[in-house]
Design a protein around this motif. Sequence first.
Motif, PDB file in Angstrom:
ATOM      1  N   LYS A 116       0.856  -1.183   0.000  1.00 29.33           N
ATOM      2  CA  LYS A 116       0.000   0.000   0.000  1.00 29.33           C
ATOM      3  C   LYS A 116       0.895   1.236   0.000  1.00 29.33           C
ATOM      4  N   SER A 117       1.270   1.638  -1.183  1.00 27.92           N
ATOM      5  CA  SER A 117       2.185   2.765  -1.347  1.00 27.92           C
ATOM      6  C   SER A 117       1.712   3.626  -2.502  1.00 27.92           C
ATOM      7  N   ASP A 118       2.218   4.850  -2.554  1.00 27.27           N
ATOM      8  CA  ASP A 118       1.867   5.740  -3.662  1.00 27.27           C
ATOM      9  C   ASP A 118       2.335   5.163  -4.993  1.00 27.27           C
ATOM     10  N   GLU A 119       3.489   4.527  -4.984  1.00 29.40           N
ATOM     11  CA  GLU A 119       4.026   3.958  -6.217  1.00 29.40           C
ATOM     12  C   GLU A 119       3.116   2.843  -6.738  1.00 29.40           C
ATOM     13  N   ALA A 120       2.655   1.979  -5.814  1.00 27.16           N
ATOM     14  CA  ALA A 120       1.774   0.885  -6.222  1.00 27.16           C
ATOM     15  C   ALA A 120       0.446   1.422  -6.743  1.00 27.16           C
ATOM     16  N   GLN A 121      -0.097   2.449  -6.056  1.00 30.24           N
ATOM     17  CA  GLN A 121      -1.359   3.023  -6.529  1.00 30.24           C
ATOM     18  C   GLN A 121      -1.186   3.685  -7.890  1.00 30.24           C
ATOM     19  N   ASP A 122      -0.062   4.369  -8.093  1.00 28.79           N
ATOM     20  CA  ASP A 122       0.173   5.007  -9.387  1.00 28.79           C
ATOM     21  C   ASP A 122       0.242   3.968 -10.506  1.00 28.79           C
ATOM     22  N   GLU A 123       0.834   2.807 -10.225  1.00 30.15           N
ATOM     23  CA  GLU A 123       0.902   1.746 -11.220  1.00 30.15           C
ATOM     24  C   GLU A 123      -0.497   1.231 -11.556  1.00 30.15           C
ATOM     25  N   GLN A 124      -1.352   1.101 -10.550  1.00 30.12           N
ATOM     26  CA  GLN A 124      -2.729   0.663 -10.791  1.00 30.12           C
ATOM     27  C   GLN A 124      -3.505   1.697 -11.592  1.00 30.12           C
ATOM     28  N   ILE A 125      -3.265   2.969 -11.311  1.00 31.51           N
ATOM     29  CA  ILE A 125      -3.931   4.034 -12.066  1.00 31.51           C
ATOM     30  C   ILE A 125      -3.516   3.973 -13.533  1.00 31.51           C
ATOM     31  N   ARG A 126      -2.228   3.757 -13.787  1.00 24.21           N
ATOM     32  CA  ARG A 126      -1.763   3.632 -15.176  1.00 24.21           C
ATOM     33  C   ARG A 126      -2.399   2.419 -15.864  1.00 24.21           C
ATOM     34  N   SER A 127      -2.509   1.331 -15.123  1.00 24.21           N
ATOM     35  CA  SER A 127      -3.118   0.124 -15.690  1.00 24.21           C
ATOM     36  C   SER A 127      -4.590   0.356 -16.025  1.00 24.21           C
ATOM     37  N   LEU A 128      -5.282   1.078 -15.147  1.00 26.56           N
ATOM     38  CA  LEU A 128      -6.688   1.369 -15.404  1.00 26.56           C
ATOM     39  C   LEU A 128      -6.839   2.282 -16.616  1.00 26.56           C
ATOM     40  N   HIS A 129      -5.940   3.251 -16.739  1.00 23.14           N
ATOM     41  CA  HIS A 129      -6.001   4.160 -17.892  1.00 23.14           C
ATOM     42  C   HIS A 129      -5.751   3.389 -19.189  1.00 23.14           C
ATOM     43  N   GLU A 130      -4.848   2.427 -19.159  1.00 24.99           N
ATOM     44  CA  GLU A 130      -4.608   1.588 -20.329  1.00 24.99           C
ATOM     45  C   GLU A 130      -5.862   0.786 -20.683  1.00 24.99           C
ATOM     46  N   PHE A 131      -6.552   0.305 -19.658  1.00 24.99           N
ATOM     47  CA  PHE A 131      -7.800  -0.423 -19.899  1.00 24.99           C
ATOM     48  C   PHE A 131      -8.822   0.482 -20.589  1.00 24.99           C
ATOM     49  N   GLN A 132      -8.953   1.706 -20.125  1.00 22.14           N
ATOM     50  CA  GLN A 132      -9.890   2.644 -20.743  1.00 22.14           C
ATOM     51  C   GLN A 132      -9.595   2.814 -22.234  1.00 22.14           C
ATOM     52  N   GLN A 133      -8.320   2.937 -22.566  1.00 22.11           N
ATOM     53  CA  GLN A 133      -7.928   3.198 -23.945  1.00 22.11           C
ATOM     54  C   GLN A 133      -8.032   1.964 -24.834  1.00 22.11           C
ATOM     55  N   HIS A 134      -7.701   0.796 -24.261  1.00 17.59           N
ATOM     56  CA  HIS A 134      -7.666  -0.430 -25.066  1.00 17.59           C
ATOM     57  C   HIS A 134      -9.031  -1.098 -25.197  1.00 17.59           C
ATOM     58  N   ASP A 135      -9.898  -0.870 -24.217  1.00 15.68           N
ATOM     59  CA  ASP A 135     -11.227  -1.497 -24.264  1.00 15.68           C
ATOM     60  C   ASP A 135     -12.283  -0.486 -23.821  1.00 15.68           C
ATOM     61  N   PRO A 136     -12.459   0.583 -24.592  1.00 17.67           N
ATOM     62  CA  PRO A 136     -13.381   1.649 -24.181  1.00 17.67           C
ATOM     63  C   PRO A 136     -14.824   1.181 -24.046  1.00 17.67           C
ATOM     64  N   ASP A 137     -15.236   0.213 -24.844  1.00 21.32           N
ATOM     65  CA  ASP A 137     -16.619  -0.264 -24.750  1.00 21.32           C
ATOM     66  C   ASP A 137     -16.862  -0.929 -23.388  1.00 21.32           C
ATOM     67  N   ALA A 138     -15.930  -1.757 -22.960  1.00 20.44           N
ATOM     68  CA  ALA A 138     -16.074  -2.404 -21.653  1.00 20.44           C
ATOM     69  C   ALA A 138     -16.058  -1.368 -20.538  1.00 20.44           C
ATOM     70  N   TRP A 139     -15.194  -0.355 -20.675  1.00 18.04           N
ATOM     71  CA  TRP A 139     -15.150   0.712 -19.666  1.00 18.04           C
ATOM     72  C   TRP A 139     -16.490   1.436 -19.578  1.00 18.04           C
ATOM     73  N   HIS A 140     -17.016   1.839 -20.707  1.00 13.76           N
ATOM     74  CA  HIS A 140     -18.267   2.606 -20.692  1.00 13.76           C
ATOM     75  C   HIS A 140     -19.444   1.738 -20.233  1.00 13.76           C
ATOM     76  N   ASP A 141     -19.429   0.468 -20.579  1.00 16.89           N
ATOM     77  CA  ASP A 141     -20.487  -0.417 -20.083  1.00 16.89           C
ATOM     78  C   ASP A 141     -20.433  -0.516 -18.555  1.00 16.89           C
ATOM     79  N   ALA A 142     -19.213  -0.634 -18.017  1.00 18.72           N
ATOM     80  CA  ALA A 142     -19.059  -0.714 -16.559  1.00 18.72           C
ATOM     81  C   ALA A 142     -19.500   0.581 -15.891  1.00 18.72           C
ATOM     82  N   LEU A 143     -19.074   1.713 -16.465  1.00 17.70           N
ATOM     83  CA  LEU A 143     -19.453   3.008 -15.882  1.00 17.70           C
ATOM     84  C   LEU A 143     -20.953   3.242 -15.972  1.00 17.70           C
TER      85      LEU A 143
END
Length: 344
Positions: free
Chosen positions: A154-181
């Motif tokens: 539980k560190s800022d570095e670990a959270q930043d990595e998860q944020i980057r991973s989530l942003h990649e998900f948004q870009q690579h699978d926008p339909d799944a992101w918007h369906d979830a939202l």
Amino acid sequence: MDRRSFLSRAAATAGVVLAGQIFGEKGGKQTMTHKERVDCALRGQDVDRPPFTFYQHYKAPTAQLEAQDHLDFHRTYKTDIVKVMNDFDYPQSKTGKWYELKSLDSPFPDQLTTLQLVRDGLNGDAYFIDTIYGPYMTAMILFQSQPQFANLPKSDEAQDEQIRSLHEFQQHDPDAWHDALEAITQSTINHIRHIREIGVSGALVSIFNAKSKFGSVADYQEYSRPYDKRVFDALADTKLSILHLHYLERPYIDQFKDFNAPVIHYSVKTSGIPISEVRKQYSQPIAGGVDEIDYDKLTTDEIRRQWTGAWKEAGSKYIAAPGCSVPDKTTPEALARFPQSFGI
């Protein structure tokens, strides 16, 4: 005499002196009820003192204990607004894929029970509001619940990595992101319908991603903003709904001008943005001004200087508050300094 009684009596004694220093001849005389004070501040009218609120997480195992913690806090520290925390989890997907979600009629049934108990316990003494995570924040919590993140520190570095991973998900699978939202947003709107039936005066909605590490302003507009706005549209006409900008950077300030948000709340401490700057763009009441990060280290005089400075910058439409929840381990003595700063 138990500890809470001792603190309450000590606060009252100190308050007589402090109130005279702060409010002159009115010192020591609270001439308004909690609700009257809040109503006047929302309208920008004269108050005997600014309304104030603050809060912390309790994470109690049951709705009954959670409600009692909120009621005890309000009665001990004399808050003008009772913000009811929601530490109950949003239901996870049952398919093994975090984003495969369905709209739920009631995603937080225990929170509804908590709100009902708080309402009954207050008996009209003060306004109470719910706490709602914006759809992005809910999605991020569900994303972080995946097994690959389970053992990360539980560190800022670990959270930043998860944020980057989530942003990649948004870009690579926008339909799944918007369906979830879409599912999260509709579930949140359903929850809002229930809490309005209970009688809340609004909700504090936490917008987590008004900061560049979560994506650009254009990313916010594409992936989050429409859903955030729908949540506030569902809260339209509530007296006390609060746009809480958990993170805030200057390029994002103007993104919320068409939100149905009676109050704006953010952290001066973490953003570095003075209230006077936000006031130039927003006419509604502003809440904040007190350091939530180092709250437990502040003296009563320091707290008072912070909210009086914020009050001056915000003008008459002002609610004194920390920029977010105060540390969970803050002692009762430190918590008592906030009401003491008003002479209570």
